[in-house]
Write a protein that holds these residues in place. Sequence first.
Motif, PDB file in Angstrom:
ATOM      1  N   PRO A  42     -23.189  37.610   0.015  1.00 47.29           N
ATOM      2  CA  PRO A  42     -22.827  36.588   1.011  1.00 47.29           C
ATOM      3  C   PRO A  42     -23.263  35.176   0.614  1.00 47.29           C
ATOM      4  O   PRO A  42     -22.557  34.206   0.882  1.00 47.29           O
ATOM      5  N   ILE A  43     -24.414  35.060  -0.052  1.00 49.05           N
ATOM      6  CA  ILE A  43     -24.882  33.737  -0.476  1.00 49.05           C
ATOM      7  C   ILE A  43     -23.930  33.134  -1.511  1.00 49.05           C
ATOM      8  O   ILE A  43     -23.660  31.936  -1.498  1.00 49.05           O
ATOM      9  N   LEU A  44     -23.390  33.950  -2.393  1.00 47.32           N
ATOM     10  CA  LEU A  44     -22.475  33.446  -3.419  1.00 47.32           C
ATOM     11  C   LEU A  44     -21.092  33.122  -2.864  1.00 47.32           C
ATOM     12  O   LEU A  44     -20.424  32.207  -3.340  1.00 47.32           O
ATOM     13  N   PHE A  45     -20.642  33.872  -1.867  1.00 48.53           N
ATOM     14  CA  PHE A  45     -19.258  33.720  -1.410  1.00 48.53           C
ATOM     15  C   PHE A  45     -19.105  33.041  -0.051  1.00 48.53           C
ATOM     16  O   PHE A  45     -18.027  32.548   0.260  1.00 48.53           O
ATOM     17  N   ARG A  46     -20.120  32.997   0.761  1.00 49.84           N
ATOM     18  CA  ARG A  46     -20.029  32.316   2.064  1.00 49.84           C
ATOM     19  C   ARG A  46     -20.945  31.101   2.009  1.00 49.84           C
ATOM     20  O   ARG A  46     -22.071  31.107   2.499  1.00 49.84           O
ATOM     21  N   ASN A  47     -20.429  30.069   1.400  1.00 51.57           N
ATOM     22  CA  ASN A  47     -21.197  28.864   1.139  1.00 51.57           C
ATOM     23  C   ASN A  47     -20.238  27.686   1.252  1.00 51.57           C
ATOM     24  O   ASN A  47     -19.584  27.326   0.283  1.00 51.57           O
ATOM     25  N   HIS A  48     -20.127  27.104   2.444  1.00 49.99           N
ATOM     26  CA  HIS A  48     -19.247  25.952   2.642  1.00 49.99           C
ATOM     27  C   HIS A  48     -19.624  25.204   3.916  1.00 49.99           C
ATOM     28  O   HIS A  48     -20.425  25.680   4.705  1.00 49.99           O
ATOM     29  N   ILE A  49     -19.017  24.026   4.066  1.00 50.51           N
ATOM     30  CA  ILE A  49     -19.245  23.192   5.250  1.00 50.51           C
ATOM     31  C   ILE A  49     -17.897  22.839   5.857  1.00 50.51           C
ATOM     32  O   ILE A  49     -16.975  22.439   5.148  1.00 50.51           O
TER      33      ILE A  49
END
Length: 134
Positions: A54-61
């Motif tokens: 999740p840290i690698l793929f769910r990272n956005h604003i």
Amino acid sequence: MKNHKGKNAIWLILIFVIYNLLPILFHIGTPFTFTPFLIVTFIIYYACNIIWIPILFRNHIELYSDHFIFYYGFQKETIKLQDIIKIEKSRNAIASSANSLDRIHIITKQKDFYVSLKDNDDFIQEIDVRLRGQ
């Protein structure tokens, strides 16, 4: 709403790949027998991917007119633009919610944190424009 994608440094991706290949690489050339102990060890070892992936793929604003929502792994945090005290580029290596050393340091009334985006300059400029318009 504008979506700003997070940035994953190549070194972080390599750490993830090496982490997942390491147990397999240690067993190359040796007899590989699945014992109950080995199976449990692999399950526990690879269970850490529940946090990594999740840290690698769910990272956005997601940037809105008066706030932004920061998604990182299992976290979701809403930051009001009016609460921002300072926003600046940083290369600080402090452990944080930034997957690259090319970071943005955001200081708000409640907290300060780091993010890494594919286009840090664009995000900072958009925040500045919105703050001047308020």
